[in-house]
Design an enzyme around this catalytic site. Structure first.
Site, PDB file in Angstrom:
ATOM      1  N   LYS A 169       0.877  -1.173   0.000  1.00 51.76           N
ATOM      2  CA  LYS A 169       0.000   0.000   0.000  1.00 51.76           C
ATOM      3  C   LYS A 169       0.909   1.216   0.000  1.00 51.76           C
ATOM      4  O   LYS A 169       1.340   1.694   1.041  1.00 51.76           O
ATOM      5  CB  LYS A 169      -0.879  -0.015   1.256  1.00 51.76           C
ATOM      6  CG  LYS A 169      -2.180   0.718   1.142  1.00 51.76           C
ATOM      7  CD  LYS A 169      -2.119   2.197   0.902  1.00 51.76           C
ATOM      8  CE  LYS A 169      -1.763   3.119   2.007  1.00 51.76           C
ATOM      9  NZ  LYS A 169      -1.627   4.524   1.526  1.00 51.76           N
ATOM     10  N   GLU A 244       8.948   2.045  10.862  1.00 55.28           N
ATOM     11  CA  GLU A 244      10.031   3.001  10.573  1.00 55.28           C
ATOM     12  C   GLU A 244       9.409   4.386  10.632  1.00 55.28           C
ATOM     13  O   GLU A 244       8.688   4.782   9.712  1.00 55.28           O
ATOM     14  CB  GLU A 244      10.612   2.726   9.187  1.00 55.28           C
ATOM     15  CG  GLU A 244      11.295   1.378   9.045  1.00 55.28           C
ATOM     16  CD  GLU A 244      12.559   1.260   9.875  1.00 55.28           C
ATOM     17  OE1 GLU A 244      13.081   2.296  10.360  1.00 55.28           O
ATOM     18  OE2 GLU A 244      13.031   0.127  10.063  1.00 55.28           O
ATOM     19  N   CYS A 278      13.446  11.390   6.811  1.00 58.32           N
ATOM     20  CA  CYS A 278      13.350  10.972   8.211  1.00 58.32           C
ATOM     21  C   CYS A 278      14.691  11.113   8.918  1.00 58.32           C
ATOM     22  O   CYS A 278      14.757  11.379  10.106  1.00 58.32           O
ATOM     23  CB  CYS A 278      12.859   9.539   8.289  1.00 58.32           C
ATOM     24  SG  CYS A 278      13.834   8.429   7.264  1.00 58.32           S
ATOM     25  N   GLU A 378       9.154  16.859  14.763  1.00 60.87           N
ATOM     26  CA  GLU A 378       9.666  16.643  13.413  1.00 60.87           C
ATOM     27  C   GLU A 378       8.921  17.580  12.464  1.00 60.87           C
ATOM     28  O   GLU A 378       7.698  17.530  12.348  1.00 60.87           O
ATOM     29  CB  GLU A 378       9.411  15.186  13.001  1.00 60.87           C
ATOM     30  CG  GLU A 378      10.006  14.862  11.652  1.00 60.87           C
ATOM     31  CD  GLU A 378       9.623  13.475  11.156  1.00 60.87           C
ATOM     32  OE1 GLU A 378       8.436  13.125  11.215  1.00 60.87           O
ATOM     33  OE2 GLU A 378      10.520  12.750  10.696  1.00 60.87           O
TER      34      GLU A 378
HETATM   35  P1  NAD Z   1       1.883   8.920   7.167  1.00 63.15           P
HETATM   36  O1  NAD Z   1       2.024   8.187   8.449  1.00 63.15           O
HETATM   37  O2  NAD Z   1       0.866   9.970   7.052  1.00 63.15           O
HETATM   38  O3  NAD Z   1       1.569   7.871   5.985  1.00 63.15           O
HETATM   39  C1  NAD Z   1       2.391   6.756   5.739  1.00 63.15           C
HETATM   40  C2  NAD Z   1       1.562   5.675   5.068  1.00 63.15           C
HETATM   41  O4  NAD Z   1       0.581   5.209   5.989  1.00 63.15           O
HETATM   42  C3  NAD Z   1       0.800   6.164   3.834  1.00 63.15           C
HETATM   43  O5  NAD Z   1       0.816   5.169   2.850  1.00 63.15           O
HETATM   44  C4  NAD Z   1      -0.599   6.369   4.390  1.00 63.15           C
HETATM   45  O6  NAD Z   1      -1.603   6.297   3.404  1.00 63.15           O
HETATM   46  C5  NAD Z   1      -0.697   5.211   5.375  1.00 63.15           C
HETATM   47  N1  NAD Z   1      -1.724   5.355   6.416  1.00 63.15           N
HETATM   48  C6  NAD Z   1      -2.310   6.483   6.873  1.00 63.15           C
HETATM   49  N2  NAD Z   1      -3.246   6.186   7.801  1.00 63.15           N
HETATM   50  C7  NAD Z   1      -3.255   4.830   7.935  1.00 63.15           C
HETATM   51  C8  NAD Z   1      -3.999   3.923   8.748  1.00 63.15           C
HETATM   52  N3  NAD Z   1      -4.935   4.343   9.592  1.00 63.15           N
HETATM   53  N4  NAD Z   1      -3.715   2.607   8.647  1.00 63.15           N
HETATM   54  C9  NAD Z   1      -2.766   2.154   7.801  1.00 63.15           C
HETATM   55  N5  NAD Z   1      -2.043   2.972   6.997  1.00 63.15           N
HETATM   56  C10 NAD Z   1      -2.274   4.294   7.067  1.00 63.15           C
HETATM   57  O7  NAD Z   1       3.338   9.463   6.814  1.00 63.15           O
HETATM   58  P2  NAD Z   1       3.781  10.317   5.551  1.00 63.15           P
HETATM   59  O8  NAD Z   1       3.296  11.717   5.714  1.00 63.15           O
HETATM   60  O9  NAD Z   1       3.448   9.587   4.317  1.00 63.15           O
HETATM   61  O10 NAD Z   1       5.380  10.279   5.705  1.00 63.15           O
HETATM   62  C11 NAD Z   1       6.095  11.143   6.523  1.00 63.15           C
HETATM   63  C12 NAD Z   1       6.521  10.464   7.796  1.00 63.15           C
HETATM   64  O11 NAD Z   1       7.209   9.259   7.481  1.00 63.15           O
HETATM   65  C13 NAD Z   1       7.502  11.275   8.605  1.00 63.15           C
HETATM   66  O12 NAD Z   1       7.175  11.211   9.964  1.00 63.15           O
HETATM   67  C14 NAD Z   1       8.832  10.595   8.360  1.00 63.15           C
HETATM   68  O13 NAD Z   1       9.800  10.776   9.346  1.00 63.15           O
HETATM   69  C15 NAD Z   1       8.409   9.182   8.233  1.00 63.15           C
HETATM   70  N6  NAD Z   1       9.428   8.414   7.514  1.00 63.15           N
HETATM   71  C16 NAD Z   1      10.198   7.521   8.197  1.00 63.15           C
HETATM   72  C17 NAD Z   1      11.218   6.815   7.541  1.00 63.15           C
HETATM   73  C18 NAD Z   1      12.094   5.828   8.258  1.00 63.15           C
HETATM   74  O14 NAD Z   1      12.760   5.035   7.591  1.00 63.15           O
HETATM   75  N7  NAD Z   1      12.144   5.815   9.574  1.00 63.15           N
HETATM   76  C19 NAD Z   1      11.418   7.042   6.184  1.00 63.15           C
HETATM   77  C20 NAD Z   1      10.613   7.975   5.518  1.00 63.15           C
HETATM   78  C21 NAD Z   1       9.609   8.642   6.190  1.00 63.15           C
END
Ligand code: NAD
Length: 471
Positions: A169, A244, A278, A378
Site C-alpha cells: 500500500k 520506521e 526521516c 519533526e
Molecule cells: P503517514 O504516516 O501519514 O503515511 C504513511 C503511510 O501510511 C501512507 O501510505 C498512508 O496512506 C498510510 N496510512 C495512513 N493512515 C493509515 C492507517 N490508519 N492505517 C494504515 N495505513 C495508514 O506518513 P507520511 O506523511 O506519508 O510520511 C512522513 C513520515 O514518514 C515522517 O514522519 C517521516 O519521518 C516518516 N518516515 C520515516 C522513515 C524511516 O525510515 N524511519 C522514512 C521515511 C519517512
C-alpha cells in the site's frame, strides 16, 4: 495527463473496484498532471487472497530459488532507473541530484538482500535441536511518499528473501511513481500473487491490511501517529510489526572539527531530500565557543542551497510535496519565531519568484533551546535548528533529549573521541563526518522512531519466525 485506474493483483493489472478519483498535482507548478482511482477494502481483500494463495507454495521455496527472483527483480528495476528518477522529479518534486540516488538505493536493495540471504544462518542445530527460519506469511507493506521506489524495493527485497508474499500500500501521493515501479517489477516475472499493489487511502486500504487476519505482518514507513495506530489495531490479530517512523536527528559538531568541511556536511544532512527526510540532521549542536564562526560558515554554506526547478541538476532544494506540507513548514517557522529563536537564513514564505509551486525557504534558526517546539517536533521540511552546548557531556545530553532516536551524526577530527561520542547516542544509526550508507547495516530507530530494523540480515529477520524441532 495520465489516468491510473488499475491495481496490480495476482500477477496482472486489474481495474479498481474502488471508485474515488484523486487529482495528482505537480508540486513545482500546481498543474494537474494525472488522476488516480483509489482502491477500496474489496481491492485490498482480493490482493490479500492472492498473496495468501501464493504463500502456500512460495513459502516453501529454497534459498536459491528466492535468490534467482531477487536477481530478476534487480535487472527489471535497473532497466527503468531513468524513468523512475524522472517520475520522482515530476510527481514528488525530488531534486534531480538526489532523486537518482534514492532510486539507485532502491535498485541496490535487491543484490543487498540476496547477499544477506546467502550469508544468513537459515538452519542451526545442536544436540537434539534444529532451528530453522520460516517466512512469517503474508506481509502488508505500507509506505510514505518521500522515497517511494526505495521503500517499496527495500521492503519487497527483504520479504522475498524471507519467502513472504506481499500486498503493498504505497502512499496515495506517489501513484505515478508506483505505476512506473510496478511496470518494472512486473517484468521480473514473479510467481503470480507474490506481489500485489493497491494504491489507496491509509484509512481504507492500509486499515484493511492492518485488521485482516490473513495478513501476518505489517512493515510500515511513516509518521508516529499512524505507527501507533497500526501497533494498536494490529494487536487484535497479533500482527508482527516493523515501524520506521520519524526523527529529529542530532548532528554534533565537536570543537576540533574543521568548519570548512563540517558545515557543508551538516547542511547537506539537514536539507537532504529538500528536508523531507526521516534521517535529516535537523538539530545542529555546536560548542558555544565556536558559535560566531559557525554562524558565519552557515551563511556562506547556505549559498549552495539554491531552491528551484527540481529537474535542474544545479537545484539543491525542490518544492515540498504538497500545499499541506508547505503550510506545515510555515507554521513551524512562525512557531520558532514566537518561541524566541532567531532566523539566521530564510524565514516564512516562498523564495523570490517561486510562488507558483510549493517552494519553502530553506531556513536556519539560531538561539534555539532544545525544549522549543522546533527542536522537539519533526518538521519534515528544510528547517535547521542550531543549538549551542557547553561541553561534550552537554552535547550528548542534548542529542539524547528527544523522543526520537533514528539517526545521528558526529563531525570531528579526532577518531577516538568521535567513537566515544557516537557510542553514547541513543539512535539506530550514527554517521561520522557526513552522510553515508551501507546496505547491510541495520536501519531503524530507538524510542518513538520505531520498532525493528530494515536492511541486510536485520531486514530479513523481520520477515521470519524461528521454528525449533527437538528430536
Ligand atoms: P503517514 O504516516 O501519514 O503515511 C504513511 C503511510 O501510511 C501512507 O501510505 C498512508 O496512506 C498510510 N496510512 C495512513 N493512515 C493509515 C492507517 N490508519 N492505517 C494504515 N495505513 C495508514 O506518513 P507520511 O506523511 O506519508 O510520511 C512522513 C513520515 O514518514 C515522517 O514522519 C517521516 O519521518 C516518516 N518516515 C520515516 C522513515 C524511516 O525510515 N524511519 C522514512 C521515511 C519517512
Amino acid at each position: 495527463m495520465k489516468s491510473l485506474t488499475k491495481h496490480y493483483i495476482d500477477g496482472g493489472f486489474v481495474e479498481s473496484h474502488g471508485r474515488e478519483v484523486m487529482d495528482i498535482t505537480s508540486p513545482t507548478n500546481r498543474q494537474l498532471i494525472g488522476r488516480v482511482t483509489l482502491g477500496d477494502e474489496e481491492d485490498t481483500r482480493r490482493a490479500i487472497a492472492a498473496a495468501k494463495r501464493t504463500f502456500s507454495t512460495f513459502g516453501r521455496t529454497t534459498k536459491d530459488e528466492r535468490a534467482t527472483l531477487l536477481r530478476r527483480l534487480h535487472e527489471a528495476v535497473s532497466a527503468r532507473l531513468d524513468d523512475l528518477t524522472a517520475v520522482m522529479i515530476e510527481e514528488y518534486g525530488g531534486v534531480a541530484q538526489f532523486a537518482r540516488l534514492i532510486v539507485q538505493s532502491g535498485v541496490n536493495a535487491f543484490p543487498a538482500a540476496e547477499k544477506a540471504l546467502q550469508e544468513m544462518p537459515w538452519t542451526r542445530s545442536w544436540e537434539k535441536t534444529t532451528v530453522t527460519l520460516e517466512p512469517v506469511g503474508v506481509a502488508g507493506l505500507i509506505t510514505a511518499w518521500n522515497a517511494n521506489a526505495l521503500f517499496i524495493c527495500l521492503k519487497l527485497a527483504s520479504a522475498v528473501a524471507a519467502g513472504c508474499t506481499v500486498v503493498i500500500k504505497p502512499s496515495e501521493l506517489s501513484a505515478l511513481q508506483t505505476q512506473v515501479l510496478v511496470e518494472a517489477l512486473h517484468e521480473a516475472k514473479l510467481p503470480k500473487g507474490l506481489l500485489n499493489v493497491v494504491t489507496g487511502r491509509g484509512e481504507v486500504v492500509g486499515a484493511e491490511l492492518v485488521r485482516n487476519p490473513d495478513v501476518d505482518k505489517i512493515s510500515f514507513t511513516g509518521s508516529v501517529a499512524v505507527g501507533e495506530r497500526i501497533m494498536r489495531d494490529g494487536a487484535a490479530t497479533m500482527k508482527r510489526v516493523t515501524l520506521e517512523l520519524g526523527g529529529k536527528s542530532p548532528t554534533i559538531l565537536l570543537d576540533d572539527a574543521a568548519l570548512d568541511q563540517a558545515i557543508p556536511a551538516a547542511l547537506i544532512m539537514a536539507f537532504l531530500n529538500s528536508g523531507q527526510a526521516c534521517a535529516a540532521g535537523t538539530r545542529l549542536l555546536v560548542p558555544k565557543s565556536r558559535l560566531d564562526a559557525v554562524k558565519q560558515a552557515i551563511r556562506e554554506g547556505m549559498r549552495a542551497f539554491t531552491v528551484g526547478d527540481p529537474a535542474d541538476p544545479k537545484t539543491a532544494v525542490g518544492p515540498m510535496v504538497s500545499e499541506r506540507q508547505y503550510e506545515r513548514i510555515q507554521s513551524y517557522i512562525r512557531k520558532g519565531i514566537e518561541e524566541g529563536a532567531e532566523v539566521l537564513v530564510g524565514g516564512e514564505g516562498h523564495p523570490e519568484g517561486l510562488d507558483a509551486g510549493f517552494f519553502a525557504r530553506p531556513t536556519v534558526f539560531v538561539n534555539v533551546k532544545n525544549d522549543m517546539t522546533i527542536a522537539q517536533e519533526e518538521i519534515f521540511g528544510p528547517v535547521l535548528c542550531v543549538i549551542a552546548y557547553d561541553s561534550e557531556e552537554d552535547a550528548i545530553r542534548i542529542a539524547n533529549d528527544s523522543r526520537y532516536g533514528l539517526h545521528g551524526a558526529v563531525l570531528r577530527t579526532d577518531r577516538q573521541r568521535t567513537r566515544r561520542v557516537a557510542s553514547q547516542l541513543r539512535v539506530g544509526r550514527v554517521v561520522i563526518n557526513g552522510m553515508t550508507d551501507d546496505p547491510q547495516a541495520p536501519w531503524g530507530g530507538f524510542k518513538y522512531s520505531g520498532v525493528g530494523r530494515e536492511y541486510g540480515e536485520y531486514g530479513i529477520e523481520a520477515f521470519v519466525e524461528p521454528r525449533a524441532i527437538l528430536e
